[in-house]
Every structure is written in C-alpha cells, then in structure tokens.
Design a protein around this motif. Structure first.
Motif, PDB file in Angstrom:
ATOM      1  N   LEU A  44       0.830  -1.205   0.000  1.00 12.96           N
ATOM      2  CA  LEU A  44       0.000   0.000   0.000  1.00 12.96           C
ATOM      3  C   LEU A  44       0.867   1.260   0.000  1.00 12.96           C
ATOM      4  O   LEU A  44       0.545   2.239  -0.692  1.00 12.96           O
ATOM      5  CB  LEU A  44      -0.932  -0.002   1.219  1.00 12.96           C
ATOM      6  N   LEU A  47       2.008   1.862  -3.493  1.00 16.87           N
ATOM      7  CA  LEU A  47       0.899   2.352  -4.320  1.00 16.87           C
ATOM      8  C   LEU A  47       0.559   3.811  -4.009  1.00 16.87           C
ATOM      9  O   LEU A  47       0.257   4.588  -4.910  1.00 16.87           O
ATOM     10  CB  LEU A  47      -0.335   1.476  -4.102  1.00 16.87           C
ATOM     11  N   GLU A  48       0.607   4.172  -2.733  1.00 19.16           N
ATOM     12  CA  GLU A  48       0.303   5.552  -2.344  1.00 19.16           C
ATOM     13  C   GLU A  48       1.351   6.524  -2.882  1.00 19.16           C
ATOM     14  O   GLU A  48       1.036   7.659  -3.244  1.00 19.16           O
ATOM     15  CB  GLU A  48       0.192   5.658  -0.816  1.00 19.16           C
ATOM     16  N   SER A  51       0.534   6.957  -6.427  1.00 24.49           N
ATOM     17  CA  SER A  51      -0.639   7.832  -6.533  1.00 24.49           C
ATOM     18  C   SER A  51      -0.244   9.297  -6.406  1.00 24.49           C
ATOM     19  O   SER A  51      -0.766  10.156  -7.120  1.00 24.49           O
ATOM     20  CB  SER A  51      -1.656   7.471  -5.448  1.00 24.49           C
ATOM     21  N   GLN A  85      -5.766   4.183  -8.040  1.00 27.73           N
ATOM     22  CA  GLN A  85      -6.769   4.236  -6.976  1.00 27.73           C
ATOM     23  C   GLN A  85      -7.512   2.910  -6.841  1.00 27.73           C
ATOM     24  O   GLN A  85      -7.838   2.478  -5.730  1.00 27.73           O
ATOM     25  CB  GLN A  85      -7.770   5.366  -7.254  1.00 27.73           C
ATOM     26  N   ILE A  88      -5.214   0.640  -5.024  1.00 29.27           N
ATOM     27  CA  ILE A  88      -5.190   0.989  -3.597  1.00 29.27           C
ATOM     28  C   ILE A  88      -6.440   0.459  -2.894  1.00 29.27           C
ATOM     29  O   ILE A  88      -6.371  -0.130  -1.815  1.00 29.27           O
ATOM     30  CB  ILE A  88      -5.067   2.522  -3.426  1.00 29.27           C
ATOM     31  N   ASN A  91      -6.255  -3.222  -2.528  1.00 26.31           N
ATOM     32  CA  ASN A  91      -5.327  -3.546  -1.447  1.00 26.31           C
ATOM     33  C   ASN A  91      -6.007  -3.373  -0.089  1.00 26.31           C
ATOM     34  O   ASN A  91      -5.894  -4.239   0.789  1.00 26.31           O
ATOM     35  CB  ASN A  91      -4.094  -2.641  -1.549  1.00 26.31           C
ATOM     36  N   GLN A  92      -6.719  -2.248   0.080  1.00 26.92           N
ATOM     37  CA  GLN A  92      -7.431  -1.995   1.338  1.00 26.92           C
ATOM     38  C   GLN A  92      -8.509  -3.052   1.581  1.00 26.92           C
ATOM     39  O   GLN A  92      -8.744  -3.474   2.709  1.00 26.92           O
ATOM     40  CB  GLN A  92      -8.042  -0.596   1.311  1.00 26.92           C
TER      41      GLN A  92
END
Length: 412
Positions: A44, A47-48, A51, A85, A88, A91-92
């Motif tokens: 994550l 990925l962030e 982003s 997104q 993400i 993933n969440q």
C-alpha cells in the motif's frame, strides 16, 4: 482424599491437552495472517507513492494549454491515476478481508481459552466440594500427620484463590470477545463500503476511457477538428451560462429571509476535501473573470477525479440530472428541510436516486469534470428553498434558484 484430588486434576490436564492442538493451530494461523497484512501494508505504501506522482502529473497537465494533444495526455494521466486508486482500494479491501479472517481466528482462540478456563474452574470447584464434604475428623484420620493435614488445608485455600483469579480472567476474556465481535461488525461494514468504492472507481475509469475514445473518433486525432469542436461547444456553454445568470439574478430578489436559517458557521459540514478554487460572488471578486457569466453562484472545491462527495447534513434528494458537456454536468440537489437546498455539480458519478433520504456524512457521489468545467472539482451551491426550481432544456434538466453564500453555513 489425596487420590481423589489427583484424579480430578488428571482429568483437568487431559481436558486442556485435548483443546491445545486447535488452540496452538489458531495461534499459527493468526501469525500467518499478521504477516500477510504486513505485506499488504508495505504494498500500500508503494501504491500511495505512485498515486502521489500521478496527482502531481494530473495537476500539472490540467494547467497546460487545452489542445487535443494535451487533452489526451490529461485523460491518459487521469486513467492512470484512477487505475492506481483501484489498486489501492483493492489492497485496502484485501487487508480488511485478512483482518476479518484474523479477528475470526482470534475469536475462536479466545472461545477456546474460555472453554479451558471453564473446565479448570469446574474441576477446581469439584475438588473443593469433595474437600468440604469430608468432616474435620475424617480429614485428620486420612492424613498420616498433622503437617500433611495443614498442607492440604493450605492447598485448598490456594485453590480457592486460584478459582477467583480464573473467574476474573474469564470475565476479562468475555469482555475482549465482545469487543472483537464489535470490531468484526465494523470491519464487515468497511468491507461493504470498499467493495462499493471499487465498483464506482471502475465505472469512472471506464467513463474516462470512453471519453478519450469518443474524442479521438470525433476529431480523427486532428488538432484543427478538435479546435473547431471545442469552439462550437464553448459558444453553447457561454449561451447557457448567460441564461442561468440572467434567470438567477431575478430569482435572488425572491429570497424570503424569514424562511431561511440565519447565518451560522457549521450548520453544514464540508461536502468534500480539496482546495477552494473559486468562491461565491461577483467574478470580479472571485478572480475568475470570463465572458460566460458575471456572478459565481457557489463555491468550487478542487481535487482529483474520483474524490468522494458527502452530504453536509440530513435531507432528501429533490432533483438529479445530467447536462452532458454543459452547465453542471452530472448534478444532485438535496433539500435539507430547513429552508435550504444544496447543489453538487460536475460529478463523475452519482450514487443516490431521486427521492432518496440522505444522512449527514453519507457518500452521494464522486468529483469529476462533467459539464462546463476546466478541471476536476465540485461546484457547491446553497439555494433558498422557496426559489429553487428545475426546467427542461435541450441539454437536460437545469437547476435554478436564488443562491446564498455557502460560507454563511460552512465551518470556519
């Protein structure tokens, strides 16, 4: 008597051994799930960071001159950002599912701990009962020495104390178990919300892809055709905005101050996170001077496409529409039943339907750049309820009304 005590605790130990394999098996499962969650957390972070890079690129591309090439680059960047997104959110979602699975394993483990405690307490009570049933004379006769008798008596006192400790531990375990069940319910709600968010972002991504393909087909990838198309659309947009301005200038004079709340900061919550790109008022003061309109009837909150939009207070959806490339694009109007109606324009996706009851903080849509818009943002208008109306136009249902400064009611 001593043999009876030994027999009782042998039974207790056997019971504990029977429960142990499943207990330790759950401990191993929990450790494995923790490792998987940690791995997802690391993914994550990557990925962030990806982003953030896309955010910077999208912000920069929206500042570029609007020609076909830059527009396509902008759309590609938005599609890339939305794809990140989606990753993400997935993933969440995976993390939440793993967390729920870990919670279930921890609940099972605690339930087994409860059962072991119950068996221990039951066996200990049985031992004490056997001890209590024997008379003092019987106990003295059964023990070879007075010292043995005293040792057994002290042991019973110790056992009674141990029972109390285990009863306390049992109550604590029950409390923790209830807490974990509560967390599990909340996480299951989060899972439902993430699934909905994932579906919405996929829809928005497909919309952007279709927009890109449609643009390329209409212009045949030629700047001249794009410039001609944009000029034609802009003329229509200008005409619509002038009409809105003229109609709403008249409606402003029909606002009845006695039917709207007195200015009170915090009556409404902010409907979205972002940067204020234009305030309510004369365009000479808001800083967005143009030929289309002289008065800006709301506040613009700028953020990236797909940013969630939330209801600032309880209410009911009184109108909903889609103006395509004109006016407010996709929009929602909510009647808060306090004399005020709020409008949300330029959405990429609407999540509510006409007549639906709305709760404060409920997600109602996602930010976009539909309608007459130069970039992704939310246009938020507050109307006096007695002036609000909708009228059918060739481009869709158009909302109109006497607008009030949103900062009269938004938080500081």
């Amino acid at each position: 008597m001593e043999k009876s005590l030994i027999k009782t605790f042998v039974s207790l130990i056997c019971a504990v051994i029977l429960f142990s394999p499943a207990y330790f098996g759950n401990a191993s499962l929990i450790d494995d799930l923790k490792k998987q969650i940690t791995q997802k957390e690391q993914e994550l972070k990557i990925l962030e960071e990806k982003s953030k890079q896309y955010k910077n690129t999208v912000t920069q591309s929206q500042k570029e001159q609007k020609n076909l090439k830059n527009n396509i680059v902008d759309l590609n960047t938005q599609i890339g950002y939305l794809a990140t997104q989606i990753e993400i959110t997935q993933n969440q979602l995976d993390q939440t599912m793993l967390f729920i699975e870990k919670l279930k394993a921890e609940i099972t483990k605690q339930e087994e701990s409860l059962q072991i405690k119950k068996i221990y307490i039951s066996s200990a009570i049985q031992t004490i009962n056997e001890y209590d049933e024997a008379s003092l004379l019987e106990l003295l006769l059964k023990n070879n020495t007075f010292s043995n008798f005293l040792n057994q008596t002290e042991y019973m006192k110790s056992l009674e104390s141990e029972i109390q400790n285990n009863v306390d531990a049992l109550q604590l375990l029950k409390s923790r178990l209830e807490e974990k069940h509560f967390i599990q319910k909340n996480k299951e709600k989060d899972l439902e919300e993430l699934n909905s968010d994932l579906s919405s972002k996929k829809i928005i991504t497909n919309q952007q892809k279709n927009k890109k393909e449609s643009l390329l087909q209409e212009t045949k990838n030629q700047e001249k055709k794009y410039s001609s198309l944009l000029s034609e659309i802009q003329k229509k947009r200008d005409g619509i905005q002038k009409e809105i301005y003229e109609l709403e200038e008249k409606l402003k004079y029909t606002i009845d101050p006695s039917k709207i709340p007195a200015p009170r900061r915090g009556l409404f919550n902010w409907p979205a996170n972002g940067t204020i790109s234009q305030k309510w008022g004369s365009t000479s003061e808001t800083g967005f001077i143009n030929d289309s309109y002289k008065f800006h009837n709301g506040v613009d909150i700028a953020a990236l496409i797909g940013t969630p939009i939330y209801a600032p207070a309880d209410g009911k959806v009184i109108a909903i529409g889609d103006n395509g490339q004109y006016a407010y694009g996709k929009w929602i109007a909510i009647d808060h039943q306090n004399g005020l109606i709020t409008l949300y324009g330029h959405l990429s996706l609407q999540l509510v339907s006409l007549g639906a009851p709305i709760k404060n903080g409920q997600k109602i849509g996602y930010m976009g750049s539909t309608g007459f818009s130069t970039g992704s943002h939310l246009h938020f208008t507050v109307y006096a309820e007695n002036t609000f109306q909708t009228t059918n136009r060739w481009f869709g249902l158009l909302p109109l009304g006497g607008s009030i400064n949103p900062f009269n009611y938004l938080p500081n």
